[in-house]
Write an enzyme that holds these catalytic residues in place. Structure first.
Site, short mmCIF file in Angstrom:
data_model
loop_
_atom_site.label_atom_id
_atom_site.label_comp_id
_atom_site.label_asym_id
_atom_site.label_seq_id
_atom_site.Cartn_x
_atom_site.Cartn_y
_atom_site.Cartn_z
N HIS A 363 0.92 -1.43 -0.17
CA HIS A 363 -0.08 -0.07 -0.10
C HIS A 363 0.64 1.29 -0.08
O HIS A 363 0.61 2.14 -0.45
CB HIS A 363 -1.01 0.04 1.28
CG HIS A 363 -1.56 -1.26 1.54
ND1 HIS A 363 -2.08 -1.65 2.53
CD2 HIS A 363 -2.10 -2.17 0.27
CE1 HIS A 363 -2.71 -3.07 2.45
NE2 HIS A 363 -2.73 -3.26 1.19
N CYS A 676 -5.00 -0.53 -19.03
CA CYS A 676 -4.57 0.27 -17.86
C CYS A 676 -3.76 -0.24 -16.92
O CYS A 676 -3.37 0.29 -15.71
CB CYS A 676 -6.11 0.63 -17.01
SG CYS A 676 -6.73 -0.35 -16.18
C1 PEP Z 1 -3.83 -4.47 -13.15
O1 PEP Z 1 -4.09 -5.50 -12.69
O2 PEP Z 1 -3.44 -4.21 -14.25
C2 PEP Z 1 -4.74 -3.23 -12.72
C3 PEP Z 1 -4.97 -2.05 -13.41
O3 PEP Z 1 -5.33 -3.61 -11.40
P1 PEP Z 1 -4.27 -3.26 -9.97
O4 PEP Z 1 -2.96 -3.07 -10.37
O5 PEP Z 1 -4.76 -2.44 -9.04
O6 PEP Z 1 -4.50 -4.74 -9.57
#
Ligand code: PEP
Ligand code: MG
Length: 747
Positions: A363, A676
């Site tokens: 975090h 993303c």
């Molecule tokens: C991912 O898994 O690429 C994502 C954008 O979500 P997180 O990194 O928050 O798991």
């Protein structure tokens, strides 16, 4: 060897202290000390080995071994009995040392004459400084009492070392905390920073390891423990505690009231240690036990004891966490680890963060990223090496930290910072321009966010909107579950700050690496593939519904975009979507304004979803690929595991081919597609994604400029041809071909 009494031990410590109090060279003091210890312990030999560097021990003084070997005999950590003591932090007691496993004979010392061996570590909390050894001719096992006595002496030596008692140019010790140190960790957040150390938990300096009067010291320790107990009891009686916090504090209370703990410290004092040194000795012992314990629960409990010891030391020395010291200019936070809420409290005033522990997905790392503060994790010894105010350079790109750097290193580093600043200026000039490639195709660049603190970057970076708003950050930085009204206010502020630009709110993505401090995670053998994200949301929909209500109220009639994490099959998306429709209906019936337009999307983070029925692609308003998770499941390589997380290239052609399948399915159904994950913010990776058909990418704000700059320089059609040719040629990854092609473009 004579039986040792407490008063022998006290006498020895006082003689040690007197020796150290007389002016003299570091080496002379070391020599005098070995003589004193051998005399007092009734052994022929006493030797002090100190670390020359983190891997090498050196014989620095001896009584009884060949003096010519001093500063010549060296051994690696783990090598021989001395190396074993240094590595384990535990004593080695051998009646017949040469027959002991791992014994290494060092002819230059003349130690073949001595049969029995007792070695104890010289250590301060978390920091191994060397090894103290006594040896004698007669083959005998040293008693527990001897081990205890020598350990107490080693404790005093450690404190004296910290105070610089053995420092000298004459072969004595190098001064601690004075030399330049380079620490190699991993990158938690890119960027470079120069500044001064600000220790999250300042070191407690013990200036009086030897007790003048044991009775006074015993009074002091009893009084301090009394205060500690009251403060823990006070904490426990706070009304706002939830069950979990109570459980932790109960464990604290158990330790604080433990008679064994106080008794052991009182025994240490009877042996001649001051109250502070006694606390540290027991803390050392607990730390050493901590390292041996495989059980995570027990390790955590011992960690509680460690925290309590630190509190007790602060009470005794009056050196609080708030030492009254002023934060230096350009502070760089150095900590063993830090929680997200604490890091957020420091906020943007920090120039950089260095953590001894931590992980990329922790975090704290998420918050550091949101605040765009360079972060190095796994730095190992930073807390031990650094002192408040030390000059420090943080290279978040390489995961390297320079502490008290030489001027040449600092100069080269400043050049790097200047270059980065220069590049930022160049990117700023592109802010208002689209990411249109030479072939005419335009890629929409969005940013990832998760905190209110991120929103100003929307203007600064030139991002078109927020492609991923990680709502869990708001849950992670709190000590209890946020309320609906509180969330609604926050989401409304986010939408206000976005000024009509689209913000894709991802519903709570917890589980796996993201554990809420107030929710006990279930015991799972493999949390990354366990009960997480939308799986939790659908099985226990209370929080999901509350969050959806908060989003609808925040929108107050404005358009709303919601997406669900880790959708794995059509049915899950249907169910999640139904929750949105139900909440919209409910809010409307309660008389609240509903959004003028609602987009409901899915994050594609498991390979299965790429092959979902056509109905999925038709039902979802958009798809956003969570590349971090998708890649981890595609390659079966844990994104949190340093051993494997970089093993497979995103530009591996199997992965790119797989992504092309998704692009093709979305094109066929007309479903808007975005990417993303972290890879979208790496220029070469972003280029490859754009080349295979992605027209929307979402990334950390600092990446928008570099990605845009590259896309604007090249033709995506040509880049696609390079990737296809690499595949045709049987390459494993498109990277070498793309890099060659880019080099030829620039040349
Ligand atoms: C991912 O898994 O690429 C994502 C954008 O979500 P997180 O990194 O928050 O798991
Ligand atoms: Mg994910």
């Amino acid at each position: 060897m004579p039986e040792r009494s407490e008063s022998d031990s006290r006498k020895l410590l006082r003689r040690l202290r007197d020796t150290l109090a007389t002016p003299g060279r570091g080496q002379d003091r070391l020599d005098a000390i070995t003589h004193l210890i051998a005399d007092s312990m009734g052994t022929e030999v006493c030797s002090i080995y100190l670390f020359r560097d983190p891997e090498t021990l050196e014989l620095c003084a001896t009584e009884g071994l060949n003096k010519d070997a001093v500063h010549k005999t060296r051994m690696k950590l783990g090598e021989g009995l001395v190396g074993r003591v240094a590595r384990s932090g535990l004593p080695v007691n051998a009646a017949d040392a040469p027959s002991e496993k791992g014994f290494r004979y060092m002819p230059e010392t003349g130690e073949e004459l001595f049969s029995s061996f007792l070695g104890v570590p010289i250590q301060r909390v978390g920091e191994r400084l060397g090894v103290l050894v006594v040896q004698s001719k007669t083959a005998r096992q040293f008693s527990d009492d001897d081990i205890y006595a020598l350990d107490v002496v080693a404790m005093v030596l450690a404190e004296m070392t910290e105070l610089g008692a053995f420092v000298g140019d004459d072969g004595g010790m190098r001064a601690l905390h004075k030399q330049p140190v380079m620490l190699r960790g991993s990158s938690g957040q890119e960027g470079a920073a120069e500044g001064h150390v600000w220790l999250h938990e300042p070191r407690v300096v013990i200036t009086n390891p030897v007790a003048d009067d044991p009775l006074t010291e015993i009074d002091r320790i009893r009084e301090a423990v009394g205060q500690l107990r009251v403060s823990v009891d006070d904490l426990l009686s706070a009304e706002s505690l939830d069950k979990e916090q109570k459980a932790v504090l109960e464990a604290y209370r158990m330790f604080a009231h433990s008679r064994g703990w106080l008794r052991r410290m009182e025994e240490d004092i009877q042996r001649g240690l001051s109250a502070e040194a006694a606390v540290e000795r027991e803390q050392n012992a607990a730390r050493n036990r901590l390292e041996q314990v495989p059980d995570a629960y027990l390790r955590e409990r011992l960690q509680d004891l460690d925290d309590l010891s630190n509190r007790l030391l602060r009470i005794l020395t009056g050196q609080g966490r708030d030492t009254g010291a002023e934060m230096p200019e350009n502070p760089v936070l150095v900590a063993r680890n830090i929680g997200p809420a604490e890091l957020l409290e420091y906020g943007r005033k920090l120039k950089g963060v260095v953590l001894d522990e931590g992980s990329v997905g922790s975090h704290a790392a998420i918050v550091a990223r949101a605040l765009a503060i360079p972060l190095v994790i796994n730095a190992g010894r930073a807390v031990n090496e650094a002192l408040n105010g030390d000059h420090i350079l943080v290279d978040g790109d390489q995961g390297i930290v320079h502490l008290r750097p030489e001027e040449t290193v600092a100069r080269a580093f400043r050049d790097k910072i200047a270059m980065l600043a220069e590049a930022q200026k160049r990117y700023a000039s592109l802010r208002g321009l689209p990411a249109t490639a030479a072939c005419g195709a335009t890629v929409a660049l969005h940013m990832n966010a998760g905190l209110m603190a991120d929103l100003p970057s929307l203007e600064g970076s030139g991002a078109e909107g927020v492609g991923l708003f990680r709502t869990e950050l708001q849950f992670l930085v709190r000590s209890k579950m946020p309320q609906r009204a509180e969330l609604a206010r926050l989401y409304a502020r986010v939408m206000d700050a976005a000024k009509g630009r689209r913000v894709a709110f991802r519903t709570l993505d917890i589980g796996s690496d993201k554990v809420l401090p107030y929710m006990k995670p279930p015991e799972e053998p493999n949390p990354a593939m366990g009960w997480r994200a939308i799986r939790v949301g659908l099985d226990k929909p209370g929080v999901l519904r509350m969050q959806l209500q908060a989003l609808i109220r925040a929108a107050a009639g404005r358009p709303l975009t919601v997406m669900f994490p880790l959708i794995t099959e059509l049915g899950e998306f249907r169910e999640a979507r139904a929750h949105v429709l139900r909440e919209l209906h409910r809010e409307k019936s309660l008389g609240h304004a509903v959004p003028e337009k609602v987009e409901i999307g899915a994050m594609m983070e498991t390979p299965s979803l790429a092959y979902a029925p056509q109905a999925f692609f038709e039902l979802t308003d958009f798809i956003s690929i969570g590349g971090n998770d998708l890649k981890q499941f595609f390659f079966a390589a844990d994104r949190e595991n340093e051993l494997v997380r970089r093993r497979y290239d995103t530009l591996n052609l199997s992965f790119l081919t797989f992504l092309q399948t998704i692009v093709a399915r979305c094109q066929a159904s007309g479903t808007p597609l975005s990417f993303c994950g972290e890879d979208a913010g790496r220029p070469i990776e972003a280029l490859a994604l754009a080349a295979i058909g992605f027209r929307s990418l979402s990334m950390r704000p600092a990446s928008v400029g570099p990605v845009k700059a590259l896309i604007r320089q090249v033709s995506l059609v040509e880049a696609r041809a390079v990737i296809d040719a690499a595949r045709e040629a049987g390459a494993e990854s498109a990277r070498p071909a793309l890099m060659d092609w880019l080099a030829s473009q620039q040349g």
